[in-house]
Write a protein that holds these residues in place. Structure first.
Motif, PDB file in Angstrom:
ATOM      1  N   LEU A 121      -6.416  -5.864   8.624  1.00  0.00           N
ATOM      2  CA  LEU A 121      -7.857  -6.004   8.482  1.00  0.00           C
ATOM      3  C   LEU A 121      -8.410  -4.723   7.893  1.00  0.00           C
ATOM      4  O   LEU A 121      -8.095  -3.632   8.382  1.00  0.00           O
TER       5      LEU A 121
ATOM      6  N   GLN B   8     -15.559  -7.337  10.431  1.00  0.00           N
ATOM      7  CA  GLN B   8     -15.527  -6.097   9.652  1.00  0.00           C
ATOM      8  C   GLN B   8     -14.714  -5.013  10.359  1.00  0.00           C
ATOM      9  O   GLN B   8     -15.161  -3.893  10.555  1.00  0.00           O
ATOM     10  N   GLU B   9     -13.487  -5.359  10.703  1.00  0.00           N
ATOM     11  CA  GLU B   9     -12.583  -4.455  11.413  1.00  0.00           C
ATOM     12  C   GLU B   9     -11.635  -3.751  10.450  1.00  0.00           C
ATOM     13  O   GLU B   9     -11.441  -4.188   9.323  1.00  0.00           O
ATOM     14  N   GLN B  10     -11.039  -2.675  10.958  1.00  0.00           N
ATOM     15  CA  GLN B  10      -9.962  -1.997  10.245  1.00  0.00           C
ATOM     16  C   GLN B  10      -8.841  -1.803  11.248  1.00  0.00           C
ATOM     17  O   GLN B  10      -9.037  -1.188  12.297  1.00  0.00           O
TER      18      GLN B  10
ATOM     19  N   CYS C  19      -7.073  -0.124   5.715  1.00  0.00           N
ATOM     20  CA  CYS C  19      -6.895  -0.872   6.956  1.00  0.00           C
ATOM     21  C   CYS C  19      -6.746   0.069   8.146  1.00  0.00           C
ATOM     22  O   CYS C  19      -6.086  -0.255   9.137  1.00  0.00           O
TER      23      CYS C  19
ATOM     24  N   ASN D 280     -11.845 -11.627   7.945  1.00  0.00           N
ATOM     25  CA  ASN D 280     -12.303 -10.435   8.671  1.00  0.00           C
ATOM     26  C   ASN D 280     -13.831 -10.454   8.888  1.00  0.00           C
ATOM     27  O   ASN D 280     -14.535  -9.543   8.469  1.00  0.00           O
TER      28      ASN D 280
ATOM     29  N   TYR E 171     -15.046  -6.680   3.317  1.00  0.00           N
ATOM     30  CA  TYR E 171     -14.026  -6.673   4.363  1.00  0.00           C
ATOM     31  C   TYR E 171     -13.104  -7.858   4.178  1.00  0.00           C
ATOM     32  O   TYR E 171     -13.556  -8.969   3.892  1.00  0.00           O
TER      33      TYR E 171
ATOM     34  N   GLY F 144      -8.940  -9.662   5.131  1.00  0.00           N
ATOM     35  CA  GLY F 144      -7.765  -9.773   5.992  1.00  0.00           C
ATOM     36  C   GLY F 144      -6.588 -10.175   5.132  1.00  0.00           C
ATOM     37  O   GLY F 144      -6.649 -11.174   4.413  1.00  0.00           O
TER      38      GLY F 144
END
Length: 131
Positions: A85, A70-72, A98, A67, A118, A120
């Motif tokens: 993520l 740095q996503e959710q 997430c 990740n 962060y 995954g």
């Protein structure tokens, strides 16, 4: 295991305990139908509890490399498998936020330095049942 309650729109189902398609916040999700979707009309609004089953195949390095943006959120891999993520919010047990759902116990650590990192996580199956 942490579950998340969501408002969903039912789209389709292959039958009980088989793959179903729902829409949550504009995102189509493929889930295991534990909510009787085969008896529902397309477009039915329903409160569902989403429960992710983390894969046991991910290794530590892969989790922390997966990740970089740095996503959710959830990215569908195939079938009802996803790459979740998110960000680690606590350790012992590990909980990752997430966005749409929380994933608990995807890996084990007591190291508080992981909070805020962060990650995954591969979700082997996303289950959906009535809330």
């Amino acid at each position: 295991m942490t579950a998340s309650i969501v408002a969903a729109t039912f789209i389709a189902s292959e039958g009980e305990y088989l793959e179903a398609v729902i829409e949550v916040d504009g995102q189509r999700l493929h889930v295991m139908d534990e909510f009787g979707g085969a008896q529902m009309a397309t477009g039915t609004q329903v409160q569902l509890e989403l429960s992710p089953m983390p894969s046991e195949m991910d290794d530590w390095d892969a989790i922390f490399r997966a990740n970089p943006g740095q996503e959710q959120g959830l990215r569908r891999l195939d079938g009802w498998r996803y790459l979740a993520l998110g960000v680690v919010t606590q350790v012992d047990p590990v909980i990752c936020d997430c966005g749409l759902l929380l994933v608990e116990d995807a890996f084990y650590t007591r190291d508080a330095r992981c909070v805020g990192e962060y990650v995954g996580i591969t979700v082997a199956r996303l289950d959906a049942c009535l809330a």
